[in-house]
Scaffold this motif. Structure first.
Motif, PDB file in Angstrom:
ATOM      1  N   GLU A  24       0.817  -1.211   0.000  1.00  0.00           N
ATOM      2  CA  GLU A  24       0.000   0.000   0.000  1.00  0.00           C
ATOM      3  C   GLU A  24       0.853   1.264   0.000  1.00  0.00           C
ATOM      4  O   GLU A  24       0.579   2.220  -0.740  1.00  0.00           O
ATOM      5  N   GLU A  25       1.892   1.297   0.837  1.00  0.00           N
ATOM      6  CA  GLU A  25       2.739   2.492   0.924  1.00  0.00           C
ATOM      7  C   GLU A  25       3.449   2.757  -0.411  1.00  0.00           C
ATOM      8  O   GLU A  25       3.652   3.922  -0.795  1.00  0.00           O
ATOM      9  N   VAL A  26       3.843   1.696  -1.080  1.00  0.00           N
ATOM     10  CA  VAL A  26       4.510   1.852  -2.378  1.00  0.00           C
ATOM     11  C   VAL A  26       3.510   2.316  -3.431  1.00  0.00           C
ATOM     12  O   VAL A  26       3.807   3.211  -4.240  1.00  0.00           O
ATOM     13  N   HIS A 105       8.309  14.988  -0.217  1.00  0.00           N
ATOM     14  CA  HIS A 105       6.895  14.613  -0.127  1.00  0.00           C
ATOM     15  C   HIS A 105       6.765  13.580   0.986  1.00  0.00           C
ATOM     16  O   HIS A 105       7.534  12.617   1.034  1.00  0.00           O
ATOM     17  N   PRO A 106       5.826  13.746   1.889  1.00  0.00           N
ATOM     18  CA  PRO A 106       5.724  12.844   3.045  1.00  0.00           C
ATOM     19  C   PRO A 106       5.385  11.402   2.695  1.00  0.00           C
ATOM     20  O   PRO A 106       5.565  10.513   3.527  1.00  0.00           O
ATOM     21  N   LYS A 107       4.916  11.163   1.475  1.00  0.00           N
ATOM     22  CA  LYS A 107       4.590   9.789   1.095  1.00  0.00           C
ATOM     23  C   LYS A 107       5.707   9.120   0.288  1.00  0.00           C
ATOM     24  O   LYS A 107       5.540   7.995  -0.180  1.00  0.00           O
ATOM     25  N   LYS A 148       9.383   6.291   5.356  1.00  0.00           N
ATOM     26  CA  LYS A 148       9.501   4.860   5.600  1.00  0.00           C
ATOM     27  C   LYS A 148      10.561   4.233   4.695  1.00  0.00           C
ATOM     28  O   LYS A 148      10.667   4.557   3.513  1.00  0.00           O
ATOM     29  N   PHE A 149      11.333   3.339   5.286  1.00  0.00           N
ATOM     30  CA  PHE A 149      12.179   2.446   4.506  1.00  0.00           C
ATOM     31  C   PHE A 149      11.395   1.159   4.271  1.00  0.00           C
ATOM     32  O   PHE A 149      10.939   0.522   5.226  1.00  0.00           O
ATOM     33  N   VAL A 150      11.225   0.776   3.017  1.00  0.00           N
ATOM     34  CA  VAL A 150      10.683  -0.536   2.687  1.00  0.00           C
ATOM     35  C   VAL A 150      11.877  -1.436   2.436  1.00  0.00           C
ATOM     36  O   VAL A 150      12.735  -1.136   1.594  1.00  0.00           O
ATOM     37  N   VAL A 151      11.954  -2.536   3.180  1.00  0.00           N
ATOM     38  CA  VAL A 151      13.144  -3.379   3.147  1.00  0.00           C
ATOM     39  C   VAL A 151      12.776  -4.783   2.677  1.00  0.00           C
ATOM     40  O   VAL A 151      12.271  -5.601   3.452  1.00  0.00           O
ATOM     41  N   PRO A 152      13.019  -5.085   1.403  1.00  0.00           N
ATOM     42  CA  PRO A 152      12.810  -6.444   0.909  1.00  0.00           C
ATOM     43  C   PRO A 152      14.012  -7.308   1.301  1.00  0.00           C
ATOM     44  O   PRO A 152      15.149  -6.988   0.964  1.00  0.00           O
ATOM     45  N   ALA A 190      11.399   0.749   9.434  1.00  0.00           N
ATOM     46  CA  ALA A 190      11.431  -0.225   8.346  1.00  0.00           C
ATOM     47  C   ALA A 190      10.124  -0.999   8.224  1.00  0.00           C
ATOM     48  O   ALA A 190       9.581  -1.490   9.215  1.00  0.00           O
ATOM     49  N   ILE A 191       9.635  -1.095   6.991  1.00  0.00           N
ATOM     50  CA  ILE A 191       8.567  -2.031   6.651  1.00  0.00           C
ATOM     51  C   ILE A 191       9.261  -3.214   6.004  1.00  0.00           C
ATOM     52  O   ILE A 191       9.753  -3.134   4.874  1.00  0.00           O
ATOM     53  N   VAL A 192       9.357  -4.301   6.739  1.00  0.00           N
ATOM     54  CA  VAL A 192      10.147  -5.448   6.309  1.00  0.00           C
ATOM     55  C   VAL A 192       9.267  -6.404   5.503  1.00  0.00           C
ATOM     56  O   VAL A 192       8.196  -6.816   5.960  1.00  0.00           O
ATOM     57  N   ILE A 193       9.739  -6.762   4.316  1.00  0.00           N
ATOM     58  CA  ILE A 193       9.004  -7.697   3.459  1.00  0.00           C
ATOM     59  C   ILE A 193       9.874  -8.921   3.210  1.00  0.00           C
ATOM     60  O   ILE A 193      10.821  -8.887   2.419  1.00  0.00           O
TER      61      ILE A 193
END
Length: 279
Positions: A24-26, A105-107, A148-152, A190-193
């Protein structure tokens, strides 16, 4: 319904990249802001999925790498240009400083690879040099402004404790290194995936990591059991069948003779390297 799968590291990377693209964030960032895809082999797959850049080769989408049985750094001539930045879903020529400062941009989402993940959801990235790499350049504004850091990151990189791992390393603390010397940064916000989150995002099933390891093409593989409603598990099965056979990545290391890191092999001419370390 219940099913079990074995995923190689390459298959896991493809699965995780597909999930990151649906996060969703992406999706929000693709519509309204920026997605900054930093280096890392898994992030190379993410760039393929998000930007449709099929010419990207994930093995070249990296700086630091674990290759040729060592922690190493990819030779600059073998790297793809980094990062890939998407502005409202389109490839942009803006730089990371411009995105984080002039065009904040905050998003906006920062996609960052990792070298370690633990069962508590902590993630760590190996860093060399004195400037902290990508984390050193982005963590301050990301933390202060709430990005946010999205971390795959694949479960092959599971460690007991990322915090203990970070405490155990540090480039100038080693008396001997077989491979590049490094420290570790615990990635904040971190949003860890991992594969577990990927199955939830893509098929709405619960996944459990039940086994790891293998030989040959299954080296580094993980075994996952999934449960859910019949239609959801069948969706997961179709998903896995679609990524089965994802080719393993070759490894591109640095030039040992001209290496600046405190590696045992730094300064060694190619002809004098052990066979397992030669290109």
């Amino acid at each position: 319904m219940k099913a079990v799968f074995t995923l190689t590291p390459a298959e896991s990377r493809r699965l995780i990249a597909k999930a990151v693209a649906q996060l969703e964030e992406v999706q929000d960032a693709l519509k309204e802001a920026y997605v900054v895809i930093n280096g890392g082999t898994t992030n190379g797959y993410v760039a393929q999925e998000l930007a449709g850049k099929t010419e990207i080769r994930p093995e070249r989408f990296t700086a630091g790498t674990n290759s040729h049985r060592l922690m190493c750094v990819t030779e600059a001539s073998r790297r793809d240009p980094l990062p890939v930045i998407l502005e409202k879903g389109k490839v942009s020529d803006k730089t990371t400083p411009q995105v984080l400062n002039e065009h904040f941009h905050p998003k906006t989402v920062l996609i960052k690879g990792a070298n370690a993940v633990d069962a508590y959801g902590n993630v760590g990235v190996a860093i060399g040099g004195f400037d902290g790499g990508t984390m050193g350049a982005t963590a301050g504004i990301a933390i202060s402004q709430g990005l946010k850091f999205v971390v795959p990151v694949g479960l092959e990189k599971m460690v007991p404790s990322v915090e203990e791992a970070a405490e155990a390393v540090g480039a100038k603390t080693f008396d001997y290194t077989m491979g590049a010397d490094f420290g570790m940064w615990i990635i904040p916000n971190a949003i860890v995936i991992t594969e577990l989150e990927a199955f939830d995002i893509l098929a709405d099933v619960d996944a459990i990591h039940v086994a790891s390891g293998g030989v040959g093409e299954s080296a580094g593989a993980v075994v996952l059991a999934v449960t859910g409603e019949d239609e959801d598990v069948k969706k997961a099965i179709s998903l896995v069948e679609s990524i089965k056979g994802e080719p393993a990545l070759p490894g591109f290391k640095g030039d040992c003779e001209n290496c600046r890191y405190a590696c045992k092999f730094a300064g060694t001419k190619k002809q004098d390297l052990p066979d397992w370390l030669k290109d």
